[in-house]
Design an enzyme around this catalytic site. Structure first.
Site, PDB file in Angstrom:
ATOM      1  N   LYS A 193       0.854  -1.190   0.000  1.00 22.20           N
ATOM      2  CA  LYS A 193       0.000   0.000   0.000  1.00 22.20           C
ATOM      3  C   LYS A 193       0.887   1.236   0.000  1.00 22.20           C
ATOM      4  CE  LYS A 193      -1.627   2.713   3.020  1.00 22.20           C
ATOM      5  NZ  LYS A 193      -1.646   4.006   2.281  1.00 22.20           N
ATOM      6  N   GLU A 269      10.301   0.812  10.509  1.00 26.10           N
ATOM      7  CA  GLU A 269      11.275   1.904  10.408  1.00 26.10           C
ATOM      8  C   GLU A 269      10.489   3.176  10.679  1.00 26.10           C
ATOM      9  OE1 GLU A 269      12.864   5.023   9.512  1.00 26.10           O
ATOM     10  OE2 GLU A 269      12.879   4.467   7.396  1.00 26.10           O
ATOM     11  N   CYS A 303      13.314  11.013   7.570  1.00 21.96           N
ATOM     12  CA  CYS A 303      13.272  10.459   8.931  1.00 21.96           C
ATOM     13  C   CYS A 303      14.596  10.631   9.661  1.00 21.96           C
ATOM     14  CB  CYS A 303      12.870   8.989   8.888  1.00 21.96           C
ATOM     15  SG  CYS A 303      13.957   7.958   7.870  1.00 21.96           S
ATOM     16  N   GLU A 400       9.455  15.035  16.359  1.00 23.43           N
ATOM     17  CA  GLU A 400       9.811  15.021  14.940  1.00 23.43           C
ATOM     18  C   GLU A 400       8.920  16.004  14.187  1.00 23.43           C
ATOM     19  OE1 GLU A 400      10.866  11.687  11.621  1.00 23.43           O
ATOM     20  OE2 GLU A 400       8.952  11.433  12.652  1.00 23.43           O
TER      21      GLU A 400
END
Length: 500
Positions: A193, A269, A303, A400
């Site tokens: 997906k 991850e 990231c 983040e």
């Protein structure tokens, strides 16, 4: 809704046309979704509609999983040699390489990253990953293990079965291939997906999968929304394993769904808040260039972005002046301009999220040293932003942001900066800048992160494992270690003399 996306690129860096289906790719065919769902794709540089593509639902994921299970049992898995899997992956790599301009243009159009970055970073990564794991496909081996004189023991590394892959929008195709290639090399089938924000390159990729000759059902790609199609992948009882890249909160949901369903294996991850540590003896000019690359490349939507920059007191002023000067001269604008370094954020939602963090930084008392504003009047562009005077408990230091926002903080001692760098729930990556190799090794060893770069940053290597500690995830992408995510280890015992 038309089922074909056609687009004519007429830009300074690429001129050409693309045309490919916008339906779901299941069992080797492009098919309409059962519930006729659609996704509107917006050009982040103009805020205008690019295309409308099919959106898969839970029912479509079930159909794709059934196709993948049938393919695994009948014409993939242990029924196909590693040599044959390798040939198909090499063929797919050749096709991607032959179409790299078209795919790079789709990434720039759909995501907002520069065409230059997509062409020189994303596309070589996709091709290299496919070829790297093509090389591994016929080398998935076990061990012969000494036990007793009257017994032989050995291990087999067998494919898991059907692998679900869920990937984000910042590196759409390279993120997909990072998981798809080792999964296929090990003999698994895949239900993937892509992000609902950036499925165009994945849909184009489906045409190459079919052209390469993969049997129907081996690779199934179902665009859809995270809370429907993504959730369905996590909960599906046919899917044996999920490989996910994305946010830590979503990773938690996938763990929960895997536990509630068939206790499927997972590799995650997840997010990061990576520190860049710059000591007094560092090459300041190089440290500035790597720090710019570390936080502002790909619009900060990375990231491993080095968003927490710690600079030792002796060079703090010099570094900040040079870093600021470089940041304020970064070219922002059209992703298809040859001079552009930074494009727009992916979506209005992400734009508002980043601007919200900038407002939070100001409200909590940090100094907005540079930027912090919208760039231009069209598109989701944000100026490169630098905060100083930051405290460890501020949101801009702890959370983040996933945008072009850096916090620059002063430190005095090695012990102090190690403590500050580790004061985070994340542990994805770090960078250390120093000419003292003893210090470099010492600090890299003491930072709680899955990757440590010394005197550079944001430069993964395909041969080395990539993955985080703490709430940055579990399992490794890249390198030989990634193969462990996609195999089951079976112990075989053979009796050559035991009697009862």
């Amino acid at each position: 809704m038309t089922s074909t996306f056609t687009y004519q690129f007429d830009t300074p860096v690429f001129k050409g046309a693309v045309a490919f289906p916008t339906q779901l790719f299941i069992n080797g065919e492009f098919v309409d979704p059962i519930n006729k769902g659609t996704i509107d794709l917006i050009n982040p540089a103009t805020c205008k509609l690019i295309a409308r593509v099919s959106a898969g639902s839970r029912e479509d994921i079930e159909v794709a999983a059934q196709a993948a299970r049938t393919a695994y049992k009948e014409h993939w898995g242990l029924k196909v040699s590693g040599i044959d899997r390798s040939k198909l992956l090499h063929k797919l790599a050749d096709l991607v390489e032959a179409n790299d301009d078209h795919i790079a243009a789709l990434e720039a159009l759909n995501v907002g990253k520069t065409f230059h970055a997509a062409k020189t970073m994303d596309m070589p990564t996709v091709v290299s990953v496919l070829r790297y794991y093509a090389g591994w496909a016929d080398k998935i081996q076990g061990k012969s293990i000494q036990t007793t004189p009257d017994k032989i023991g050995f291990t087999r590394h067998e494919p898991i079965g059907v692998v679900g892959v869920i990937v984000p929008w910042n590196f759409p195709l390279s993120g997909l291939v990072m998981k798809l290639a080792p999964a296929l090399a090990c003999g698994n089938t895949v239900v993937a997906k892509p992000s609902e924000f950036a499925p165009l390159s994945s849909l184009f990729f489906c045409t190459l999968i079919r052209e390469a000759g993969f049997p129907p059902g081996v690779v199934n790609i179902v665009p859809g929304y995270g809370d429907t199609a993504g959730q369905a992948v996590s909960e599906n009882m046919i899917i044996d394993k999920v490989a996910f890249t994305g946010s830590t909160p979503t990773g938690r949901k996938i763990m929960e769904a895997a536990a509630r369903s068939n206790l499927k294996r997972i590799s995650l991850e997840l997010g990061g808040k990576s520190p860049s540590i710059i000591f007094n003896d560092a090459d300041v000019e190089q440290a500035v260039k790597w720090a710019i690359n570390g936080i502002f490349i790909n619009q900060g939507e990375v990231c491993i972005a080095g968003s927490r920059i710690y600079v030792q007191a002796g060079i703090y002023a010099d570094f900040l002046q040079k870093f600021t000067n470089s940041a304020q001269h970064l070219p922002l604008g059209d992703p298809f301009s040859p001079d552009t370094f930074q494009g727009p954020q992916i979506s209005e939602r992400q734009f508002e999220r980043v601007m919200g963090y900038i407002k939070s930084g100001e409200a909590e008392g940090a100094t907005l040293h540079l930027g912090g504003k919208r760039h231009g009047t069209e598109g989701y562009f944000i100026q490169p932003t630098i905060f100083t005077g930051c405290k460890p408990n501020m949101k801009i230091v702890k959370e983040e942001i996933f945008g072009p926002v850096a916090t620059v903080m002063k430190f005095t001692t090695e012990e102090e900066v190690i403590e500050q760098a580790n004061n985070t729930t994340y542990g994805l990556a770090c960078s250390v800048f120093t000419k003292d190799i003893d210090r470099a090794m010492r600090v890299a060893s003491n930072i709680e992160a899955g990757t440590a770069w010394v005197n550079f940053s944001n430069w993964p290597d395909l041969g080395l494992p990539f993955g985080g500690f703490k709430q940055s995830g579990m399992g490794k992408d890249m390198g030989e270690h990634a193969l462990d995510n996609y195999t089951n280890v079976k112990a075989v015992h053979i009796n050559i003399g035991i009697k009862i």
